[in-house]
Design a protein around this motif. Structure first.
Motif, mmCIF file in Angstrom:
data_model
loop_
_atom_site.group_PDB
_atom_site.id
_atom_site.type_symbol
_atom_site.label_atom_id
_atom_site.label_comp_id
_atom_site.label_asym_id
_atom_site.label_seq_id
_atom_site.Cartn_x
_atom_site.Cartn_y
_atom_site.Cartn_z
ATOM 1 N N LYS A 92 0.835 -1.189 0.000
ATOM 2 C CA LYS A 92 0.000 0.000 0.000
ATOM 3 C C LYS A 92 0.878 1.251 0.000
ATOM 4 N N PRO A 93 0.350 2.374 -0.501
ATOM 5 C CA PRO A 93 1.137 3.613 -0.511
ATOM 6 C C PRO A 93 1.540 4.028 0.903
ATOM 7 N N ASN A 94 2.812 4.385 1.055
ATOM 8 C CA ASN A 94 3.356 4.870 2.326
ATOM 9 C C ASN A 94 3.295 3.833 3.448
ATOM 10 N N GLU A 95 3.154 2.564 3.107
ATOM 11 C CA GLU A 95 3.096 1.513 4.130
ATOM 12 C C GLU A 95 4.506 1.049 4.478
ATOM 13 N N ILE A 96 4.803 0.998 5.780
ATOM 14 C CA ILE A 96 6.100 0.548 6.272
ATOM 15 C C ILE A 96 5.867 -0.698 7.131
ATOM 16 N N LEU A 97 6.614 -1.758 6.837
ATOM 17 C CA LEU A 97 6.456 -3.022 7.558
ATOM 18 C C LEU A 97 7.693 -3.289 8.398
ATOM 19 N N LEU A 98 7.477 -3.821 9.595
ATOM 20 C CA LEU A 98 8.554 -4.238 10.479
ATOM 21 C C LEU A 98 8.711 -5.749 10.362
ATOM 22 N N ARG A 99 9.944 -6.216 10.166
ATOM 23 C CA ARG A 99 10.203 -7.640 10.028
ATOM 24 C C ARG A 99 11.405 -8.039 10.888
ATOM 25 N N LEU A 100 11.354 -9.270 11.386
ATOM 26 C CA LEU A 100 12.395 -9.765 12.268
ATOM 27 C C LEU A 100 13.753 -9.782 11.583
ATOM 28 N N ASP A 101 14.773 -9.549 12.386
ATOM 29 C CA ASP A 101 16.150 -9.604 11.914
ATOM 30 C C ASP A 101 16.815 -10.828 12.546
ATOM 31 N N PRO A 102 17.786 -11.445 11.882
ATOM 32 C CA PRO A 102 18.512 -12.556 12.506
ATOM 33 C C PRO A 102 19.076 -12.166 13.865
ATOM 34 N N ASN A 103 18.979 -13.101 14.808
ATOM 35 C CA ASN A 103 19.458 -12.934 16.191
ATOM 36 C C ASN A 103 18.633 -11.937 16.998
ATOM 37 N N GLN A 104 17.520 -11.502 16.449
ATOM 38 C CA GLN A 104 16.664 -10.583 17.193
ATOM 39 C C GLN A 104 15.884 -11.346 18.263
ATOM 40 N N ILE A 105 15.677 -10.728 19.414
ATOM 41 C CA ILE A 105 14.937 -11.332 20.526
ATOM 42 C C ILE A 105 13.623 -10.581 20.699
ATOM 43 N N ILE A 106 12.533 -11.327 20.708
ATOM 44 C CA ILE A 106 11.197 -10.748 20.847
ATOM 45 C C ILE A 106 10.582 -11.267 22.137
ATOM 46 N N GLU A 107 9.980 -10.375 22.902
ATOM 47 C CA GLU A 107 9.339 -10.747 24.161
ATOM 48 C C GLU A 107 7.832 -10.763 23.985
ATOM 49 N N ASP A 108 7.195 -11.773 24.547
ATOM 50 C CA ASP A 108 5.738 -11.912 24.460
ATOM 51 C C ASP A 108 5.208 -12.294 25.834
ATOM 52 N N ASP A 109 3.971 -11.946 26.109
ATOM 53 C CA ASP A 109 3.308 -12.312 27.362
ATOM 54 C C ASP A 109 2.049 -13.092 27.044
ATOM 55 N N PHE A 110 1.856 -14.203 27.767
ATOM 56 C CA PHE A 110 0.663 -15.022 27.546
ATOM 57 C C PHE A 110 0.245 -15.639 28.870
ATOM 58 N N LEU A 111 -0.973 -15.346 29.284
ATOM 59 C CA LEU A 111 -1.536 -15.847 30.545
ATOM 60 C C LEU A 111 -0.619 -15.551 31.732
ATOM 61 N N GLY A 112 -0.019 -14.360 31.716
ATOM 62 C CA GLY A 112 0.837 -13.944 32.809
ATOM 63 C C GLY A 112 2.247 -14.481 32.751
ATOM 64 N N ALA A 113 2.561 -15.272 31.749
ATOM 65 C CA ALA A 113 3.905 -15.836 31.623
ATOM 66 C C ALA A 113 4.709 -15.047 30.601
ATOM 67 N N LYS A 114 5.992 -14.846 30.890
ATOM 68 C CA LYS A 114 6.879 -14.152 29.968
ATOM 69 C C LYS A 114 7.520 -15.177 29.043
ATOM 70 N N ILE A 115 7.432 -14.921 27.741
ATOM 71 C CA ILE A 115 7.960 -15.847 26.740
ATOM 72 C C ILE A 115 8.893 -15.070 25.820
ATOM 73 N N LEU A 116 10.037 -15.651 25.535
ATOM 74 C CA LEU A 116 11.020 -15.027 24.655
ATOM 75 C C LEU A 116 11.188 -15.855 23.391
#
Length: 479
Positions: A92-116
């Motif tokens: 789409k016009p002017n659309e910028i997407l973020l994509r994972l990079d190698p060795n990148q660490i992403i943090e997520d939370d699910f049901l009160g638990a921290k997940i990496l």
């Protein structure tokens, strides 16, 4: 001095200090450093377990879970908060997407638990506390499946895959892909409407027939042979078929395949919901311009490997002609439906005129029809180019087509097998929607008769005199 020992004053001073300290942390970015250090300190008191999600499984097939996790992680807002990530422009016009990079660490939370999640080379590594694993791991993976399926459905972009030459032991990732944006549809291709409807009906039956195929003990796939001269619309038909099914396209270039095993490896790396294409198969068979043997091609079409990993795929093979192709290649099971793509006739010409020039009728149409009836013909591609070049003047476009038919198209209509029902007999498309094969053209007439003796095919005449379509009585079950 007594005010310094006033508890309210001390509380006020403490509050101001903490507020200023927080402002400094936020404004200078030190808060992220503090959070990182605190996370490292906290990790010293927890035991983690790692789960690796590889991009390819042991059979060198694409791991579907890897794709689902990758889609899910790229949708998380925490991607923006990571130390670094990749930026890409969207469709789409002017659309910028973020994509994972190698060795990148992403943090997520699910049901009160921290997940990496750690993005390693061809692997995604899940890091979860052992204390939380039993409670959240299974529901978390189910959550990923659900979210990624929804995202795929909303952002379904078809892809065209092309195989590249493998080097040494590096056999992973043999496919390169680009967005598949071909605009062809069944409404735009030059094909008789009766035939198009039957092809679409066959494809719709296939999509609903998974349980039916499995009940028969057959792999859930469908195979088509498209044959006819160059420029008659075979490639456009493949694009229309892929768009109709919303399937990716895998274009197999046999000249870049080193041997039979390499061909099997490429098939293993293809995914479900895809169209497997080999163009000009007759040329590879006759000229032996590939390292793949005839046995390798036959096993590719319906061997054990195809039966094991060929689910939910449509195979399409194209040829300029099948007169010199052995019956071992054309037999039912390897080819389910044969479709002949002849040179242009008047019916196809009217479809082209409507698509390219917006003409449903014109005073020059009778003259064009007469020329076709006298045996002249051109390919749909040739007529289409003439119409594009003169699209601003429909009359001039039709006159250029008439001139080309009179000069370049003389006698070519004789190659159009079954084109003129009044002189050469009816053109036929027979397709057994269950276990047989379909044949489009006079060449398959004898074979169809033999099938009718063996399997008792039920012939259903089409409403047009120029074609007929053989249907198995089990078609209504989606065979």
């Amino acid at each position: 001095m007594t005010i310094l020992y006033n508890p309210f004053f001390l509380l006020f001073i403490t509050f101001v200090f903490l507020f200023l300290f927080r402002v400094v942390l936020i404004k200078t970015g030190l808060i992220f450093t503090v959070k990182k250090k605190w996370r490292l300190f906290e990790d010293c008191f927890h035991v983690y377990q790692l789960f690796k999600v590889p991009k390819f499984n042991e059979s060198m097939q694409r791991n579907q879970l890897y794709h689902k996790v990758f889609v899910y992680l790229n949708s998380l807002t925490s991607v923006e908060d990571s130390d670094f990530t990749n930026l890409f422009t969207g469709k789409k016009p002017n659309e910028i997407l973020l994509r994972l990079d190698p060795n990148q660490i992403i943090e997520d939370d699910f049901l009160g638990a921290k997940i990496l999640w750690i993005n390693e080379d061809n692997n995604l590594v899940l890091k979860i506390r052992k204390a939380d694993k039993r409670r959240v791991l299974r529901p978390y993976l189910q959550h990923i499946h659900s979210i990624s399926d929804d995202l795929d459905e909303k952002k379904r972009d078809l892809k065209l895959y092309m195989n590249v030459v493998g080097h040494g032991d590096d056999q992973k990732g043999r496919w390169r892909c680009v967005p598949f944006t071909h605009p062809s549809t069944f409404e735009t291709i030059a094909m008789e409407s009766d035939l198009k409807n039957k092809v679409k009906s066959d494809l719709e039956s296939f999509l609903k027939a998974k349980q039916y195929y499995h009940r028969l003990g057959r792999v859930w796939k469908r195979s088509y042979l498209l044959y006819g001269p160059s420029g008659t619309g075979k490639s456009s038909f493949i694009a229309a078929l892929a768009n109709f099914l919303s399937y990716d396209v895998y274009d197999f270039d046999l000249s870049k395949v080193s041997d039979d095993s390499d061909l099997k490896l490429l098939l293993l790396q293809s995914t479900a919901k895809s169209v497997i294409v080999i163009e000009d198969l007759d040329r590879y068979l006759s000229e032996k311009s590939t390292a793949v043997s005839l046995s390798g091609i036959l096993n590719f079409m319906d061997g054990m490997l195809t039966s094991s990993c060929g689910e939910e795929r449509v195979m399409v093979f194209t040829m300029n002609g099948k007169d010199h192709v052995g019956q071992a290649v054309l037999r039912p099971g390897r080819i389910d439906v044969h479709i002949h793509f002849p040179l242009c006739d008047f019916t196809a010409f009217k479809t082209l005129a409507n698509s390219y020039l917006g003409l449903k009728d014109h005073k020059l149409f009778p003259q064009v029809e007469e020329i076709f009836q006298n045996g002249s013909s051109l390919s749909p591609a040739e007529i289409g180019e003439l119409m594009i070049a003169n699209r601003n003047s429909p009359s001039r476009a039709l006159k250029s087509v008439i001139h080309a038919l009179q000069t370049d198209g003389d006698g070519r209509g004789a190659l159009n097998i079954g084109r003129r029902s009044t002189e050469n007999g009816p053109r036929k498309l027979s397709g057994e929607m269950g276990e047989g094969s379909g044949v489009f053209g006079k060449e398959g007439a004898n074979a169809v008769k033999e099938f009718k003796k063996l399997y008792g095919l039920l012939r259903v005449k089409s409403s047009r005199k120029s074609q007929s379509f053989d249907l198995n009585g089990d078609q209504k079950e989606g065979g």
